[in-house]
Design a protein around this motif. Structure first.
Motif, PDB file in Angstrom:
ATOM      1  N   PHE A   1      26.343 -29.737 -24.878  1.00  0.00           N
ATOM      2  CA  PHE A   1      26.774 -28.491 -24.237  1.00  0.00           C
ATOM      3  C   PHE A   1      28.045 -27.967 -24.898  1.00  0.00           C
ATOM      4  O   PHE A   1      28.168 -26.769 -25.194  1.00  0.00           O
ATOM      5  CB  PHE A   1      27.022 -28.744 -22.744  1.00  0.00           C
ATOM      6  N   ASN A   2      29.004 -28.854 -25.129  1.00  0.00           N
ATOM      7  CA  ASN A   2      30.263 -28.441 -25.743  1.00  0.00           C
ATOM      8  C   ASN A   2      30.049 -27.857 -27.138  1.00  0.00           C
ATOM      9  O   ASN A   2      30.678 -26.859 -27.500  1.00  0.00           O
ATOM     10  CB  ASN A   2      31.229 -29.620 -25.817  1.00  0.00           C
ATOM     11  N   TYR A   3      29.184 -28.482 -27.921  1.00  0.00           N
ATOM     12  CA  TYR A   3      28.927 -27.969 -29.266  1.00  0.00           C
ATOM     13  C   TYR A   3      28.302 -26.589 -29.213  1.00  0.00           C
ATOM     14  O   TYR A   3      28.666 -25.690 -29.979  1.00  0.00           O
ATOM     15  CB  TYR A   3      28.036 -28.942 -30.048  1.00  0.00           C
ATOM     16  N   GLU A   4      27.350 -26.414 -28.313  1.00  0.00           N
ATOM     17  CA  GLU A   4      26.639 -25.142 -28.252  1.00  0.00           C
ATOM     18  C   GLU A   4      27.477 -24.025 -27.660  1.00  0.00           C
ATOM     19  O   GLU A   4      27.420 -22.881 -28.121  1.00  0.00           O
ATOM     20  CB  GLU A   4      25.361 -25.314 -27.421  1.00  0.00           C
ATOM     21  N   HIS A   5      28.280 -24.334 -26.653  1.00  0.00           N
ATOM     22  CA  HIS A   5      28.997 -23.291 -25.925  1.00  0.00           C
ATOM     23  C   HIS A   5      30.468 -23.155 -26.307  1.00  0.00           C
ATOM     24  O   HIS A   5      31.078 -22.120 -26.031  1.00  0.00           O
ATOM     25  CB  HIS A   5      28.899 -23.543 -24.419  1.00  0.00           C
ATOM     26  N   ILE A   6      31.031 -24.206 -26.918  1.00  0.00           N
ATOM     27  CA  ILE A   6      32.469 -24.172 -27.238  1.00  0.00           C
ATOM     28  C   ILE A   6      32.696 -24.232 -28.745  1.00  0.00           C
ATOM     29  O   ILE A   6      33.129 -23.259 -29.361  1.00  0.00           O
ATOM     30  CB  ILE A   6      33.221 -25.322 -26.535  1.00  0.00           C
ATOM     31  N   TYR A   7      32.380 -25.378 -29.359  1.00  0.00           N
ATOM     32  CA  TYR A   7      32.758 -25.594 -30.757  1.00  0.00           C
ATOM     33  C   TYR A   7      32.079 -24.622 -31.718  1.00  0.00           C
ATOM     34  O   TYR A   7      32.646 -24.270 -32.758  1.00  0.00           O
ATOM     35  CB  TYR A   7      32.469 -27.032 -31.173  1.00  0.00           C
ATOM     36  N   LYS A   8      30.856 -24.185 -31.406  1.00  0.00           N
ATOM     37  CA  LYS A   8      30.143 -23.238 -32.269  1.00  0.00           C
ATOM     38  C   LYS A   8      30.272 -21.803 -31.771  1.00  0.00           C
ATOM     39  O   LYS A   8      29.582 -20.907 -32.269  1.00  0.00           O
ATOM     40  CB  LYS A   8      28.666 -23.634 -32.366  1.00  0.00           C
ATOM     41  N   ASN A   9      31.163 -21.567 -30.827  1.00  0.00           N
ATOM     42  CA  ASN A   9      31.345 -20.234 -30.269  1.00  0.00           C
ATOM     43  C   ASN A   9      31.844 -19.268 -31.344  1.00  0.00           C
ATOM     44  O   ASN A   9      32.762 -19.591 -32.108  1.00  0.00           O
ATOM     45  CB  ASN A   9      32.354 -20.300 -29.115  1.00  0.00           C
ATOM     46  N   GLU A  10      31.251 -18.097 -31.391  1.00  0.00           N
ATOM     47  CA  GLU A  10      31.604 -17.109 -32.420  1.00  0.00           C
ATOM     48  C   GLU A  10      33.054 -16.649 -32.318  1.00  0.00           C
ATOM     49  O   GLU A  10      33.621 -16.126 -33.286  1.00  0.00           O
ATOM     50  CB  GLU A  10      30.669 -15.907 -32.337  1.00  0.00           C
ATOM     51  N   ARG A  11      33.677 -16.870 -31.169  1.00  0.00           N
ATOM     52  CA  ARG A  11      35.078 -16.471 -31.025  1.00  0.00           C
ATOM     53  C   ARG A  11      36.007 -17.297 -31.909  1.00  0.00           C
ATOM     54  O   ARG A  11      37.168 -16.928 -32.121  1.00  0.00           O
ATOM     55  CB  ARG A  11      35.506 -16.603 -29.561  1.00  0.00           C
ATOM     56  N   PHE A  12      35.506 -18.415 -32.454  1.00  0.00           N
ATOM     57  CA  PHE A  12      36.317 -19.228 -33.351  1.00  0.00           C
ATOM     58  C   PHE A  12      36.325 -18.688 -34.785  1.00  0.00           C
ATOM     59  O   PHE A  12      37.121 -19.147 -35.610  1.00  0.00           O
ATOM     60  CB  PHE A  12      35.811 -20.675 -33.384  1.00  0.00           C
ATOM     61  N   GLU A  13      35.435 -17.762 -35.117  1.00  0.00           N
ATOM     62  CA  GLU A  13      35.295 -17.324 -36.503  1.00  0.00           C
ATOM     63  C   GLU A  13      36.589 -16.750 -37.089  1.00  0.00           C
ATOM     64  O   GLU A  13      36.961 -17.107 -38.212  1.00  0.00           O
ATOM     65  CB  GLU A  13      34.150 -16.316 -36.620  1.00  0.00           C
ATOM     66  N   PRO A  14      37.302 -15.863 -36.394  1.00  0.00           N
ATOM     67  CA  PRO A  14      38.571 -15.375 -36.975  1.00  0.00           C
ATOM     68  C   PRO A  14      39.575 -16.492 -37.217  1.00  0.00           C
ATOM     69  O   PRO A  14      40.285 -16.492 -38.241  1.00  0.00           O
ATOM     70  CB  PRO A  14      39.082 -14.391 -35.907  1.00  0.00           C
ATOM     71  N   PHE A  15      39.623 -17.470 -36.296  1.00  0.00           N
ATOM     72  CA  PHE A  15      40.538 -18.610 -36.457  1.00  0.00           C
ATOM     73  C   PHE A  15      40.161 -19.433 -37.685  1.00  0.00           C
ATOM     74  O   PHE A  15      41.038 -19.847 -38.461  1.00  0.00           O
ATOM     75  CB  PHE A  15      40.509 -19.469 -35.194  1.00  0.00           C
ATOM     76  N   LYS A  16      38.865 -19.683 -37.883  1.00  0.00           N
ATOM     77  CA  LYS A  16      38.413 -20.451 -39.041  1.00  0.00           C
ATOM     78  C   LYS A  16      38.848 -19.771 -40.338  1.00  0.00           C
ATOM     79  O   LYS A  16      39.352 -20.420 -41.265  1.00  0.00           O
ATOM     80  CB  LYS A  16      36.892 -20.591 -39.029  1.00  0.00           C
ATOM     81  N   LYS A  17      38.646 -18.456 -40.402  1.00  0.00           N
ATOM     82  CA  LYS A  17      38.994 -17.713 -41.614  1.00  0.00           C
ATOM     83  C   LYS A  17      40.508 -17.731 -41.833  1.00  0.00           C
ATOM     84  O   LYS A  17      40.977 -17.844 -42.969  1.00  0.00           O
ATOM     85  CB  LYS A  17      38.487 -16.280 -41.504  1.00  0.00           C
ATOM     86  N   TYR A  18      41.248 -17.620 -40.753  1.00  0.00           N
ATOM     87  CA  TYR A  18      42.713 -17.643 -40.853  1.00  0.00           C
ATOM     88  C   TYR A  18      43.200 -19.002 -41.332  1.00  0.00           C
ATOM     89  O   TYR A  18      44.049 -19.088 -42.233  1.00  0.00           O
ATOM     90  CB  TYR A  18      43.319 -17.303 -39.495  1.00  0.00           C
ATOM     91  N   ALA A  19      42.653 -20.076 -40.740  1.00  0.00           N
ATOM     92  CA  ALA A  19      43.055 -21.431 -41.137  1.00  0.00           C
ATOM     93  C   ALA A  19      42.755 -21.670 -42.609  1.00  0.00           C
ATOM     94  O   ALA A  19      43.575 -22.252 -43.347  1.00  0.00           O
ATOM     95  CB  ALA A  19      42.318 -22.458 -40.274  1.00  0.00           C
TER      96      ALA A  19
END
Length: 410
Positions: A289-307
């Motif tokens: 559940f965490n992977y599907e709803h949290i860790y893979k959440n599209e809201r992380f995409e800007p953070f990934k690119k920034y990091a």
């Protein structure tokens, strides 16, 4: 559970392997009137090192360096310490050992959490032909990078016991294995080439490995709820998975307490540190559940690119200072424009390279550092790249952002 069951397998003096558990890489100075056990001493050595202090400004899952209410890497470590202490105490295992392992288990984490780890892994593969994963990096840090002064103010490595070092590199909690038996062989810990390749050598290490999973699944959910990552329909789905009693609220405490109690009730010398079949299935479903709803959440995409941008820009700046092996000359040239990062990286290098290549102005500072000079004289470019990777890996999110700001405001 009869606590006597673990009496002779706990990492205490009653265990025939105890002397192997407490072996160190080097002799360690002894104080008159020392009252701590070897594992208690390890705990305080970790507690006093810089890598531990930096955990308070490193991402656990959610990047928010200004918030006081989002779980940081240090808070996660404290959760693991708390969970492992509870389990070890109940089972009759050595809770001083679980405390030391738990406190040190994430020292090797990069800034920006697992996203930072993946970026450093990419750079490590490209430039060094090796891999970067935080469990291995944690062992590398405590064996080579983290330094403490002794009573003569000479700085040396943490020099932790075998059992604690083993617990650090073998703690990987990402795999869906909820029955953990300690291995029997005292291997060279540098033989690990994959995360989770070998189980810990002690039951205490197995407790920390299990506690890591228990600690992060619950707190990650609570943070996700507070940040609006989960909608009402998601929370209802999770409620069915967790199987809480009617009227119970989903939060860190309710999820963690059920898992802790189940481990205490089902673990044994014969079965290892484990969950019941039912609770094991629940934990695996929570992780999914965490992977599907949290860790893979599209809201992380800007953070990934920034990091990625922050880490790679810092790497490129420092990499371009190699100057054919004349590292300090190259750094001096760049230091005119980027005094903070270049100055602090130069100070870092002087501790870990051959004194023959260190500029004279640093001589008074380096005499007290009695550690192995792991970067040699930089004749091999890989030694220099290794130094850059190490330096970035030790950064906090906050410091990495500060460095990046210096780069873009020039």
């Amino acid at each position: 559970m009869n606590n006597e069951n673990f009496k002779y397998v706990a990492a205490t003096e009653l265990n025939s392997n105890y002397n192997k558990y407490i072996e160190r890489l080097l002799p360690i100075y002894q104080s008159n009137g020392e009252i701590r056990s070897p594992f208690a001493r390890d705990y305080t050595r970790i507690l006093h090192c810089g890598a531990y202090r930096r955990l308070k400004h490193k991402t656990q899952v959610f990047y928010n360096i200004e918030s006081d209410h989002i779980c940081t890497r240090m808070e996660h470590v404290l959760h693991v310490e708390s969970v492992s202490y509870t389990i070890a105490k109940y089972l009759g295992l050595n809770d001083e050992l679980t405390r030391a392992i738990a406190t040190g288990h994430d020292l090797g984490h990069a800034p920006f959490g697992h996203y930072g780890e993946s970026i450093l892994n990419e750079l490590t593969k490209k430039y060094l032909g090796d891999s970067f994963w935080h469990e291995k990096n944690g062992l590398y840090f405590v064996d080579n990078l983290e330094l403490l002064p002794d009573h003569n103010n000479e700085y040396k490595i943490l020099n932790l016991t075998y059992a604690v070092r083993d617990g650090i590199i073998s703690h990987c909690g990402e795999r869906d294995i909820n029955q953990i038996m300690p291995r029997r062989e005292f291997i060279d810990l540098n033989d690990f080439v994959l995360p989770g390749q070998f189980n810990p050598i002690t039951y205490e290490g197995c407790v920390v490995k299990m506690s890591d999973k228990i600690a992060y699944v619950g707190r990650d959910i609570e943070d996700a709820m507070n940040l609006g990552f989960l909608e009402e329909i998601d929370i209802k789905e999770l409620s069915k998975i967790v199987k809480l009693k009617e009227g119970s609220i989903i939060n860190t405490s309710t999820i963690m307490s059920n898992l802790i109690l189940d481990v205490c009730e089902n673990s044994s010398v014969e079965r290892g540190i484990c969950l019941s079949d039912e609770m094991s299935e629940i934990l695996n479903k929570i992780k999914k559940f965490n992977y599907e709803h949290i860790y893979k959440n599209e809201r992380f995409e800007p953070f990934k690119k920034y990091a990625e941008m922050v880490i790679k820009e810092i790497f490129e700046l420092l990499y371009n200072c190699y100057n054919g092996g004349l590292v300090f000359e190259g750094l001096k040239e760049k230091g005119v424009h980027y005094p903070m990062i270049i100055g602090e990286f130069t100070n870092f290098l002087t501790k870990y390279c051959d004194s023959a290549v260190v500029p004279e102005k640093y001589f008074n500072n380096i005499e007290k550092f009695k550690n192995i000079k792991i970067y040699h004289s930089f004749k091999d470019e890989k030694d220099y790249v290794r130094a850059i990777i190490d330096y970035i890996a030790g950064m906090t999110d906050r410091y990495a952002v500060k460095v990046f700001s210096e780069l873009i405001t020039y």
